[in-house]
Scaffold this motif. Sequence first.
Motif, PDB file in Angstrom:
ATOM      1  N   GLY A 287       0.805  -1.071   0.057  1.00  0.00           N
ATOM      2  CA  GLY A 287       0.081  -0.053  -0.002  1.00  0.00           C
ATOM      3  C   GLY A 287       1.077   1.336   0.098  1.00  0.00           C
ATOM      4  N   ALA A 288       2.036   1.310  -0.572  1.00  0.00           N
ATOM      5  CA  ALA A 288       2.832   2.299  -0.361  1.00  0.00           C
ATOM      6  C   ALA A 288       2.454   3.436  -1.339  1.00  0.00           C
ATOM      7  CB  ALA A 288       4.252   1.944  -0.852  1.00  0.00           C
ATOM      8  N   ALA A 289       2.560   4.649  -1.173  1.00  0.00           N
ATOM      9  CA  ALA A 289       2.052   5.826  -1.984  1.00  0.00           C
ATOM     10  C   ALA A 289       3.137   5.970  -3.136  1.00  0.00           C
ATOM     11  CB  ALA A 289       2.152   7.159  -1.170  1.00  0.00           C
ATOM     12  N   ALA A 290       4.286   5.341  -3.269  1.00  0.00           N
ATOM     13  CA  ALA A 290       5.293   5.603  -4.360  1.00  0.00           C
ATOM     14  C   ALA A 290       6.325   4.969  -4.126  1.00  0.00           C
ATOM     15  CB  ALA A 290       5.592   7.206  -4.086  1.00  0.00           C
ATOM     16  N   HIS A 291       7.150   4.460  -5.001  1.00  0.00           N
ATOM     17  CA  HIS A 291       8.422   3.693  -4.938  1.00  0.00           C
ATOM     18  C   HIS A 291       9.686   4.433  -5.770  1.00  0.00           C
ATOM     19  CE1 HIS A 291      10.745  -0.356  -5.780  1.00  0.00           C
ATOM     20  NE2 HIS A 291      11.298   0.398  -4.901  1.00  0.00           N
TER      21      HIS A 291
ATOM     22  N   PHE B 174      12.760   0.203 -15.992  1.00  0.00           N
ATOM     23  CA  PHE B 174      12.014   0.899 -15.089  1.00  0.00           C
ATOM     24  C   PHE B 174      10.854   2.065 -15.895  1.00  0.00           C
ATOM     25  CE2 PHE B 174      11.588   4.477 -11.969  1.00  0.00           C
ATOM     26  CZ  PHE B 174      11.493   3.578 -10.832  1.00  0.00           C
ATOM     27  N   TYR B 175      11.504   2.363 -17.033  1.00  0.00           N
ATOM     28  CA  TYR B 175      10.566   3.464 -17.675  1.00  0.00           C
ATOM     29  C   TYR B 175       9.339   2.520 -18.142  1.00  0.00           C
ATOM     30  CZ  TYR B 175       8.609   6.346 -21.021  1.00  0.00           C
ATOM     31  OH  TYR B 175       7.871   7.217 -21.995  1.00  0.00           O
ATOM     32  N   GLU B 176       9.583   1.434 -18.809  1.00  0.00           N
ATOM     33  CA  GLU B 176       8.578   0.433 -19.108  1.00  0.00           C
ATOM     34  C   GLU B 176       7.543   0.442 -18.022  1.00  0.00           C
ATOM     35  OE1 GLU B 176       7.432  -0.808 -22.021  1.00  0.00           O
ATOM     36  OE2 GLU B 176       9.372  -0.178 -23.211  1.00  0.00           O
ATOM     37  N   GLN B 177       7.989   0.049 -16.776  1.00  0.00           N
ATOM     38  CA  GLN B 177       7.045  -0.344 -15.564  1.00  0.00           C
ATOM     39  C   GLN B 177       6.295   1.110 -15.346  1.00  0.00           C
ATOM     40  OE1 GLN B 177      10.678  -1.755 -13.476  1.00  0.00           O
ATOM     41  NE2 GLN B 177       9.602  -3.743 -13.541  1.00  0.00           N
ATOM     42  N   SER B 178       7.181   2.029 -15.391  1.00  0.00           N
ATOM     43  CA  SER B 178       6.448   3.451 -15.013  1.00  0.00           C
ATOM     44  C   SER B 178       5.250   3.695 -15.996  1.00  0.00           C
ATOM     45  CB  SER B 178       7.392   4.426 -15.025  1.00  0.00           C
ATOM     46  OG  SER B 178       7.694   4.938 -16.298  1.00  0.00           O
TER      47      SER B 178
ATOM     48  N   ILE C 111       1.312   2.696  -8.952  1.00  0.00           N
ATOM     49  CA  ILE C 111       1.806   3.955  -7.948  1.00  0.00           C
ATOM     50  C   ILE C 111       2.936   4.525  -8.646  1.00  0.00           C
ATOM     51  CG2 ILE C 111       1.264   2.584  -5.895  1.00  0.00           C
ATOM     52  CD1 ILE C 111       4.008   1.817  -5.511  1.00  0.00           C
ATOM     53  N   PRO C 112       3.262   5.910  -8.338  1.00  0.00           N
ATOM     54  CA  PRO C 112       4.058   6.642  -8.909  1.00  0.00           C
ATOM     55  C   PRO C 112       5.687   5.706  -8.619  1.00  0.00           C
ATOM     56  CG  PRO C 112       2.795   8.183  -7.560  1.00  0.00           C
ATOM     57  CD  PRO C 112       2.294   6.763  -7.312  1.00  0.00           C
ATOM     58  N   LEU C 113       6.502   5.943  -9.646  1.00  0.00           N
ATOM     59  CA  LEU C 113       7.810   5.675  -9.687  1.00  0.00           C
ATOM     60  C   LEU C 113       8.690   6.479  -9.801  1.00  0.00           C
ATOM     61  CD1 LEU C 113       7.599   2.134 -11.739  1.00  0.00           C
ATOM     62  CD2 LEU C 113       7.248   2.414  -9.201  1.00  0.00           C
ATOM     63  N   LYS C 114       9.810   6.633  -9.014  1.00  0.00           N
ATOM     64  CA  LYS C 114      10.754   7.662  -9.530  1.00  0.00           C
ATOM     65  C   LYS C 114      12.102   7.232  -9.415  1.00  0.00           C
ATOM     66  CE  LYS C 114      12.181  12.440  -8.446  1.00  0.00           C
ATOM     67  NZ  LYS C 114      11.681  13.756  -7.580  1.00  0.00           N
ATOM     68  N   ALA C 115      13.084   7.481 -10.403  1.00  0.00           N
ATOM     69  CA  ALA C 115      14.517   7.137 -10.199  1.00  0.00           C
ATOM     70  C   ALA C 115      15.337   8.411  -9.750  1.00  0.00           C
ATOM     71  CB  ALA C 115      14.939   6.667 -11.607  1.00  0.00           C
ATOM     72  N   THR C 116      16.083   7.956  -8.663  1.00  0.00           N
ATOM     73  CA  THR C 116      16.807   9.080  -7.977  1.00  0.00           C
ATOM     74  C   THR C 116      18.474   8.546  -8.003  1.00  0.00           C
ATOM     75  OG1 THR C 116      14.963   9.693  -6.559  1.00  0.00           O
ATOM     76  CG2 THR C 116      17.290  10.235  -5.828  1.00  0.00           C
ATOM     77  N   CYS C 117      19.424   9.786  -7.987  1.00  0.00           N
ATOM     78  CA  CYS C 117      20.678   9.360  -8.477  1.00  0.00           C
ATOM     79  C   CYS C 117      20.977   8.414  -9.562  1.00  0.00           C
ATOM     80  CB  CYS C 117      21.311   8.364  -7.053  1.00  0.00           C
ATOM     81  SG  CYS C 117      21.192   9.282  -5.488  1.00  0.00           S
ATOM     82  N   ALA C 118      19.879   8.673 -10.415  1.00  0.00           N
ATOM     83  CA  ALA C 118      20.022   8.037 -12.011  1.00  0.00           C
ATOM     84  C   ALA C 118      19.645   9.226 -13.075  1.00  0.00           C
ATOM     85  CB  ALA C 118      19.076   6.959 -11.814  1.00  0.00           C
ATOM     86  N   PRO C 119      20.287  10.125 -12.982  1.00  0.00           N
ATOM     87  CA  PRO C 119      19.941  11.423 -13.904  1.00  0.00           C
ATOM     88  C   PRO C 119      19.546  11.247 -15.297  1.00  0.00           C
ATOM     89  CG  PRO C 119      22.110  11.546 -13.314  1.00  0.00           C
ATOM     90  CD  PRO C 119      21.774  10.212 -12.376  1.00  0.00           C
ATOM     91  N   HIS C 120      20.361   9.948 -15.751  1.00  0.00           N
ATOM     92  CA  HIS C 120      20.225   9.774 -17.155  1.00  0.00           C
ATOM     93  C   HIS C 120      18.808   9.223 -17.543  1.00  0.00           C
ATOM     94  CE1 HIS C 120      23.614   7.918 -15.688  1.00  0.00           C
ATOM     95  NE2 HIS C 120      23.740   6.959 -16.412  1.00  0.00           N
ATOM     96  N   TYR C 121      18.209   8.683 -16.377  1.00  0.00           N
ATOM     97  CA  TYR C 121      16.777   8.323 -16.459  1.00  0.00           C
ATOM     98  C   TYR C 121      15.894   9.508 -17.282  1.00  0.00           C
ATOM     99  CZ  TYR C 121      12.055   6.847 -15.571  1.00  0.00           C
ATOM    100  OH  TYR C 121      10.757   6.376 -15.950  1.00  0.00           O
ATOM    101  N   HIS C 122      16.134  10.626 -16.939  1.00  0.00           N
ATOM    102  CA  HIS C 122      15.388  11.748 -17.598  1.00  0.00           C
ATOM    103  C   HIS C 122      15.766  11.931 -19.034  1.00  0.00           C
ATOM    104  CE1 HIS C 122      13.790  12.985 -13.567  1.00  0.00           C
ATOM    105  NE2 HIS C 122      14.822  12.527 -13.190  1.00  0.00           N
ATOM    106  N   ARG C 123      17.054  11.487 -19.387  1.00  0.00           N
ATOM    107  CA  ARG C 123      17.006  11.539 -20.881  1.00  0.00           C
ATOM    108  C   ARG C 123      16.424  10.202 -21.623  1.00  0.00           C
ATOM    109  NH1 ARG C 123      20.204   7.166 -22.873  1.00  0.00           N
ATOM    110  NH2 ARG C 123      21.887   7.541 -21.147  1.00  0.00           N
ATOM    111  N   ILE C 124      16.499   9.275 -20.842  1.00  0.00           N
ATOM    112  CA  ILE C 124      15.823   8.036 -21.558  1.00  0.00           C
ATOM    113  C   ILE C 124      14.161   8.278 -21.425  1.00  0.00           C
ATOM    114  CG2 ILE C 124      15.122   5.732 -20.940  1.00  0.00           C
ATOM    115  CD1 ILE C 124      18.131   5.240 -19.664  1.00  0.00           C
TER     116      ILE C 124
END
Length: 360
Positions: free
Chosen positions: A183-187, A218-222, A227-240
């Motif tokens: 029941g987490a609000a985010a991962h 991770f992008y495919e899963q998002s 629930i909202p997913l976020k990648a941290t300490c993974a800056p090139h996720y924003h490029r992907i």
Amino acid sequence: MEMKIKRSLPVLSKELRLVAWEVTRRCNLACVHCRASSEFGPYEAELDGQEAFELIEQIARVGKPVVILTGGEPLLRPDIFEIAARGNERGLRMVLATNGTLLTEATVRRMIDSGIQRVSVSLDGPDAESHDAFRSVPGAFDGAMAGIDALKKAGMDFQINTTVSRANNDDLGAIMDLAVNLGAAAHHIFLLVPTGRGKYIADQEMTAEEYEKTLHRFYEQSCAWPIPLKATCAPHYHRISRQRQKERPAAPEPAGEHPFHSVTRGCLGGSSFCFISHRGQVQPCGYLEIDCGQVRERPFEAIWNESVILKELRDLNLYKGKCGRCEFIGVCGGCRARAYESTGDYLAEEPLCIYEPRNS
């Protein structure tokens, strides 16, 4: 001979939106990846209660950011709820990051009364065997599960944080399923940065190719995750994510700004985010352990506005190597901590990126 015209890149905003404050370095666990190499302590020269209250006042004079009370294990600090209440009174959005093992129904009620808006609980494996191996203490998983149950009974908003390395990368899908089932609000996932005790498991850091594959997955899963997913300490996720938006749009961000989930650029260190150590050292982030100023010596506002290091990190024109040439520098920026650990230069190119910029 054709000459390349150097691009003029923007200087990032210094609007402070997120502060991680290591209120104590003490911890009841001994996690193999720990940035701070935390142990039970005690640690000398931690900010005392009066200094902590003054720091709250100084942060509030800069802005109204989300303040993450972290550690170590922040619940080992006796005045943690007084600190949270003071921040709440000053209009700061107070949240807390914990390993979950010290959470009880009474503790969670005190959190709610102090104004803490969300709690993150770290889970690095989908079961006791894998999580306890990461945390180096038998019973850590069961303790975290009991803590999450206490959060749920009290109605406290919580999310799951996971540090991803080669050791648990194959378990990431199962951990994500567990976050949903709990029941987490985010991962939020954090890609391992080899600092602190993490230096001694550098062999668990993924290669650039593995890193890229993990973020694509991770992008495919998002795109369809409940629930909202976020990648941290993974800056090139924003490029992907920008590369793939046209073929398959990701799920939209939740409406409004949520604690822990309000900033969507890649590396935030020095621009909208900073870290404050247990002794009051301001750093671009917890993994980039360079001294931008000491709050015992200078007001936090002066450090945030005037630190040469922070000013350099905000100026994208100073970035080197392929990061400096990359068309995604504004949304990614590369991990400054990994650059520093690899080269000794926080402005060097990100070492774990396979992308070749068009401007090369």
